[in-house]
Write a protein that holds these residues in place. Structure first.
Motif, mmCIF file in Angstrom:
data_model
loop_
_atom_site.group_PDB
_atom_site.id
_atom_site.type_symbol
_atom_site.label_atom_id
_atom_site.label_comp_id
_atom_site.label_asym_id
_atom_site.label_seq_id
_atom_site.Cartn_x
_atom_site.Cartn_y
_atom_site.Cartn_z
ATOM 1 N N ARG A 154 0.985 -1.115 -0.065
ATOM 2 C CA ARG A 154 -0.128 -0.025 -0.063
ATOM 3 C C ARG A 154 0.835 1.261 -0.222
ATOM 4 N NH1 ARG A 154 -1.164 3.031 4.736
ATOM 5 N NH2 ARG A 154 0.216 2.460 6.353
ATOM 6 N N GLU A 155 0.140 2.353 -0.555
ATOM 7 C CA GLU A 155 0.927 3.835 -0.293
ATOM 8 C C GLU A 155 0.865 4.323 1.065
ATOM 9 O OE1 GLU A 155 -0.755 7.015 -2.543
ATOM 10 O OE2 GLU A 155 0.901 6.917 -3.668
ATOM 11 N N VAL A 156 1.762 5.171 1.430
ATOM 12 C CA VAL A 156 1.527 5.855 2.363
ATOM 13 C C VAL A 156 1.498 7.403 2.363
ATOM 14 C CG1 VAL A 156 2.513 6.346 4.677
ATOM 15 C CG2 VAL A 156 2.353 4.119 3.937
ATOM 16 N N SER A 157 0.530 8.170 2.626
ATOM 17 C CA SER A 157 0.356 9.502 2.639
ATOM 18 C C SER A 157 -0.274 10.157 3.851
ATOM 19 C CB SER A 157 -0.379 9.875 1.272
ATOM 20 O OG SER A 157 -0.406 11.274 1.075
ATOM 21 N N ILE A 158 0.929 10.746 4.325
ATOM 22 C CA ILE A 158 0.494 11.265 5.708
ATOM 23 C C ILE A 158 1.078 12.713 5.773
ATOM 24 C CG2 ILE A 158 0.575 11.260 8.395
ATOM 25 C CD1 ILE A 158 1.493 8.326 7.854
ATOM 26 N N LEU A 197 5.251 12.552 5.175
ATOM 27 C CA LEU A 197 5.615 11.227 5.030
ATOM 28 C C LEU A 197 4.890 10.782 3.793
ATOM 29 C CD1 LEU A 197 7.424 8.911 5.613
ATOM 30 C CD2 LEU A 197 5.578 7.894 7.123
ATOM 31 N N TYR A 198 5.505 10.225 2.709
ATOM 32 C CA TYR A 198 4.837 9.787 1.427
ATOM 33 C C TYR A 198 5.816 8.678 0.969
ATOM 34 C CZ TYR A 198 2.884 14.353 1.543
ATOM 35 O OH TYR A 198 2.123 15.556 1.945
ATOM 36 N N LEU A 199 5.156 7.481 0.908
ATOM 37 C CA LEU A 199 6.077 6.302 0.830
ATOM 38 C C LEU A 199 5.273 5.500 -0.356
ATOM 39 C CD1 LEU A 199 6.525 4.939 4.353
ATOM 40 C CD2 LEU A 199 8.119 6.167 2.924
ATOM 41 N N GLN A 200 6.010 5.220 -1.297
ATOM 42 C CA GLN A 200 5.479 4.241 -2.472
ATOM 43 C C GLN A 200 5.103 2.839 -2.022
ATOM 44 O OE1 GLN A 200 4.641 5.194 -5.668
ATOM 45 N NE2 GLN A 200 5.300 7.506 -4.844
ATOM 46 N N PRO A 201 4.413 2.326 -2.623
ATOM 47 C CA PRO A 201 4.109 0.787 -2.335
ATOM 48 C C PRO A 201 5.484 -0.096 -2.256
ATOM 49 C CG PRO A 201 2.329 1.296 -3.492
ATOM 50 C CD PRO A 201 3.439 2.379 -3.614
ATOM 51 N N LYS A 256 0.660 4.189 13.577
ATOM 52 C CA LYS A 256 1.973 3.854 13.953
ATOM 53 C C LYS A 256 3.138 4.945 13.737
ATOM 54 C CE LYS A 256 5.720 0.329 15.173
ATOM 55 N NZ LYS A 256 5.776 -0.890 15.361
ATOM 56 N N PHE A 257 3.146 5.251 12.218
ATOM 57 C CA PHE A 257 3.993 6.332 12.016
ATOM 58 C C PHE A 257 3.760 7.759 12.493
ATOM 59 C CE2 PHE A 257 4.116 3.818 7.791
ATOM 60 C CZ PHE A 257 5.506 3.422 7.742
#
Length: 299
Positions: A203-207, A212-216, A227-228
């Motif tokens: 999954r992608e993370v977008s906070i 914080l932005y993370l590619q899957p 948690k992040f």
């Protein structure tokens, strides 16, 4: 238990988390207390105390008893009878000073038997590594050296020194766990960066609130957004490149309790000497040993 009134005994019933007994070892060598008994008399007396202690233990409580080779076997059989063999936790070995007058084996150890009221209810014996004397010395020394290097010569020099010191210490102490603690925070503190990926659907993370932005990932998911955010607020997020990790500091490292404990009897004598009570007891136990046993069970 005779000094306790019946009402007090009722209050304490099944509430005590830790009981520690340091009985006469029946070695006929002590000067400050009776230490000469017929073996059966010694065993009967100690068993009566174990039986009296048993009802006071909490369901997750633990009894510790110090002993040496002389009566260890009989004591264990007696404890098995009261607690049940299934509730025997194990035996700690405590190091003792060298005895230069030994004719055969130079005995440098004693024992502490550990029994649970209900072994299934006992929490794991997890402790801070800094509560283990030799590991505390190593951790404190390494941390101080690396922080000094960090502030004098910078991060790169400190990381290089940390790598070489970890290699040396692991070889000298025959350990591997220290290899994980190969990172430094912005103040020079040593930490282990725990991976924040988890089994699951990528999954992608977008906070945006913490940037914080993370590619899957290809085959794993990321930890939850909650948690992040929690780690960010606790200042527990570190990055290697663009990938986030959870900070676990070296001075917070834990381990299962080791069976061999480096708490020497002479430390107990030093504790009494500082209180002006020199020679009050023949074999006083170190304060740090008792604190260690309490922490295992009662936190």
């Amino acid at each position: 238990m005779a000094w306790l009134r019946s009402k007090e005994m009722q209050i304490l019933h099944q509430t005590v988390k830790v009981i520690y007994i340091d009985p006469p070892y029946n070695t006929k060598t002590a000067k400050s207390y009776k230490d000469t008994f017929h073996s059966d008399t010694w065993l009967d007396g100690l068993k009566s105390r174990i039986e009296a202690a048993y009802p006071f233990l909490h369901e997750s409580g633990v009894l510790f008893i110090s002993i040496d080779d002389n009566e260890y076997a009989k004591l264990k059989i007696s404890c098995d009878a009261v607690f049940g063999e299934e509730n025997f936790i194990g035996t700690f070995i405590t190091r003792q000073a060298q005895r230069s007058n030994s004719k055969l084996i130079n005995i440098t150890h004693e024992y502490i038997l550990a029994y649970a009221k209900n072994k299934e209810a006992v929490h794991p014996f997890r402790i801070l590594r800094t509560d283990i004397p030799e590991q505390k010395e190593m951790i404190d020394s390494l941390s101080n050296d690396i922080q000094k290097e960090f502030h004098v010569r910078g991060r790169d020099a400190a990381l290089k020194k940390l790598g070489s010191e970890i290699k040396r210490i692991c070889q000298e102490m025959s350990i591997t766990w220290l290899k994980n603690y190969n990172c430094l925070d912005d103040t020079g503190k040593i930490f282990f960066g725990k991976d924040l990926s988890t089994p699951g659907t990528p999954r992608e993370v977008s906070i945006p609130e913490i940037g914080l932005y993370l590619q899957p990932l290809k085959t794993r998911s990321w930890s939850s957004d909650e948690k992040f955010i929690t780690l960010y607020r606790q200042k527990r997020l570190a990055y290697k490149g663009t990938r986030p990790y959870e900070i676990h500091y070296l001075h917070e490292a834990t381990d299962s309790a080791p069976s061999i404990l480096n708490f020497y009897s002479r430390q107990g004598s030093n504790n009494l000497n500082k209180l002006g009570l020199r020679d009050l007891f023949d074999t006083p136990k170190p304060v740090e040993l008792i604190k260690f046993l309490i922490r295992l069970v009662a936190k």
